[in-house]
Design a protein around this motif. Structure first.
Motif, PDB file in Angstrom:
ATOM      1  N   ASP A   1      39.861  37.260  -3.277  1.00  0.00           N
ATOM      2  CA  ASP A   1      39.388  38.356  -2.305  1.00  0.00           C
ATOM      3  C   ASP A   1      40.474  39.448  -2.004  1.00  0.00           C
ATOM      4  O   ASP A   1      40.089  40.171  -0.874  1.00  0.00           O
ATOM      5  CB  ASP A   1      38.937  37.681  -1.055  1.00  0.00           C
TER       6      ASP A   1
ATOM      7  N   THR B   1      34.330  41.403 -10.335  1.00  0.00           N
ATOM      8  CA  THR B   1      34.447  40.389  -9.281  1.00  0.00           C
ATOM      9  C   THR B   1      33.506  39.047  -9.719  1.00  0.00           C
ATOM     10  O   THR B   1      32.836  39.435 -10.892  1.00  0.00           O
ATOM     11  CB  THR B   1      33.879  40.925  -7.928  1.00  0.00           C
ATOM     12  N   ASP B   2      33.617  38.155  -8.952  1.00  0.00           N
ATOM     13  CA  ASP B   2      32.300  37.202  -9.462  1.00  0.00           C
ATOM     14  C   ASP B   2      31.235  37.510  -8.545  1.00  0.00           C
ATOM     15  O   ASP B   2      31.136  38.461  -7.899  1.00  0.00           O
ATOM     16  CB  ASP B   2      32.886  35.639  -8.902  1.00  0.00           C
ATOM     17  N   ARG B   3      30.350  36.423  -8.529  1.00  0.00           N
ATOM     18  CA  ARG B   3      29.014  36.698  -7.686  1.00  0.00           C
ATOM     19  C   ARG B   3      28.944  36.612  -6.315  1.00  0.00           C
ATOM     20  O   ARG B   3      28.082  36.819  -5.798  1.00  0.00           O
ATOM     21  CB  ARG B   3      27.861  35.984  -8.728  1.00  0.00           C
ATOM     22  N   LEU B   4      30.000  35.879  -5.713  1.00  0.00           N
ATOM     23  CA  LEU B   4      30.217  35.671  -4.399  1.00  0.00           C
ATOM     24  C   LEU B   4      30.375  36.862  -3.678  1.00  0.00           C
ATOM     25  O   LEU B   4      30.989  37.884  -4.102  1.00  0.00           O
ATOM     26  CB  LEU B   4      31.371  34.575  -4.242  1.00  0.00           C
ATOM     27  N   GLY B   5      29.495  37.001  -2.547  1.00  0.00           N
ATOM     28  CA  GLY B   5      29.768  38.313  -1.605  1.00  0.00           C
ATOM     29  C   GLY B   5      28.472  39.025  -2.057  1.00  0.00           C
ATOM     30  O   GLY B   5      27.806  39.093  -3.008  1.00  0.00           O
TER      31      GLY B   5
ATOM     32  N   ASN C   1      31.306  43.477  -3.663  1.00  0.00           N
ATOM     33  CA  ASN C   1      31.900  43.478  -4.850  1.00  0.00           C
ATOM     34  C   ASN C   1      32.275  44.661  -5.767  1.00  0.00           C
ATOM     35  O   ASN C   1      33.168  44.667  -6.349  1.00  0.00           O
ATOM     36  CB  ASN C   1      30.862  42.577  -5.736  1.00  0.00           C
TER      37      ASN C   1
ATOM     38  N   SER D   1      29.910  42.356  -9.996  1.00  0.00           N
ATOM     39  CA  SER D   1      29.883  41.125 -10.454  1.00  0.00           C
ATOM     40  C   SER D   1      29.032  41.321 -12.082  1.00  0.00           C
ATOM     41  O   SER D   1      28.589  40.445 -12.450  1.00  0.00           O
ATOM     42  CB  SER D   1      28.984  40.241  -9.953  1.00  0.00           C
TER      43      SER D   1
ATOM     44  N   ASP E   1      25.620  26.351  -8.340  1.00  0.00           N
ATOM     45  CA  ASP E   1      25.966  26.312  -7.335  1.00  0.00           C
ATOM     46  C   ASP E   1      26.431  24.799  -6.614  1.00  0.00           C
ATOM     47  O   ASP E   1      25.596  23.919  -6.601  1.00  0.00           O
ATOM     48  CB  ASP E   1      24.709  26.783  -6.150  1.00  0.00           C
TER      49      ASP E   1
ATOM     50  N   ARG F   1      31.996  25.187  -2.293  1.00  0.00           N
ATOM     51  CA  ARG F   1      32.475  26.386  -2.543  1.00  0.00           C
ATOM     52  C   ARG F   1      33.704  26.585  -3.339  1.00  0.00           C
ATOM     53  O   ARG F   1      33.847  27.278  -3.970  1.00  0.00           O
ATOM     54  CB  ARG F   1      32.947  27.068  -0.964  1.00  0.00           C
TER      55      ARG F   1
ATOM     56  N   LEU G   1      33.005  26.042  -6.822  1.00  0.00           N
ATOM     57  CA  LEU G   1      32.426  27.360  -7.332  1.00  0.00           C
ATOM     58  C   LEU G   1      33.270  28.404  -7.497  1.00  0.00           C
ATOM     59  O   LEU G   1      33.381  29.236  -8.673  1.00  0.00           O
ATOM     60  CB  LEU G   1      31.259  27.900  -6.357  1.00  0.00           C
ATOM     61  N   ILE G   2      34.231  28.550  -6.769  1.00  0.00           N
ATOM     62  CA  ILE G   2      35.374  29.577  -6.822  1.00  0.00           C
ATOM     63  C   ILE G   2      36.292  29.483  -7.795  1.00  0.00           C
ATOM     64  O   ILE G   2      36.488  30.029  -8.807  1.00  0.00           O
ATOM     65  CB  ILE G   2      36.167  29.772  -5.420  1.00  0.00           C
TER      66      ILE G   2
END
Length: 177
Positions: free
Chosen positions: A67, A103-107, A112, A144, A153, A156, A159-160
């Motif tokens: 992040d 980035t990844d898909r989180l956020g 992102n 992403s 999923d 967390r 997943l990270i």
């Protein structure tokens, strides 16, 4: 009687002095061509296709903490990797470079895109500090897009870890524009 090194030009009608007159055919010297070979004028060969771009993928986690994406956040190992790439770019001619941040898909998508743009801009800034001409570098944040892995999923932290390959910066070098 025709001769081997002569060609017949047939007669034709032409306009002369207000009337049509006949110009008789004549024998003329033919260009010298080896017997049995047709006269072929070859078109010049097309230019070779441009070489494929060189893609170097740097893990965003090796460059930045999770992040993070500013120039002050770049880790020493990431700085060393960028310095090696900059040295190679300075030592050989190239057309231009694209620095692509991911980035990844989180956020959210907006977050992102911003984070990936900051990462790309930070890597570009280090390349410029290392002597690569700024006008030959384009930095783009792609958020992403183009994921390398798909992860279910789960909790967390798992997943990270799973999405880590998607967090990256790619340096794409085009040898010709």
């Amino acid at each position: 009687m025709p001769r081997h090194d002569w060609a017949w030009h047939p007669g034709y009608w032409r306009w002369a002095g207000g009337v049509y007159v006949w110009s008789p055919g004549v024998w003329v010297a033919a260009p010298m061509v080896p017997a049995g070979y047709p006269v072929v004028v070859a078109a010049p060969p097309p230019p070779p296709p441009p070489p494929p771009p060189r893609v170097e993928r740097l893990s965003a986690d090796a460059l930045f903490a999770f992040d993070r994406g500013n120039i002050g956040d770049i880790r020493p190992r990431g700085l060393a990797d960028i310095a090696q790439i900059a040295a190679r770019l300075r030592s050989q001619p190239f057309g231009h470079v694209e620095v692509r941040g991911y980035t990844d898909r989180l956020g959210s998508d907006a977050y992102n895109i911003g984070l990936s743009q900051r990462r790309a801009d930070a890597v570009k800034a280090i390349l410029v500090q290392q002597g690569v001409p700024a006008e030959k570098i384009r930095a783009e944040g792609l958020g992403s897009r183009d994921p390398i892995v798909q992860c279910p999923d789960t909790n967390r932290d798992a997943l990270i870890r799973c999405l880590q390959p998607n967090r990256r910066v790619e340096i794409v070098t085009y040898l010709r524009d």
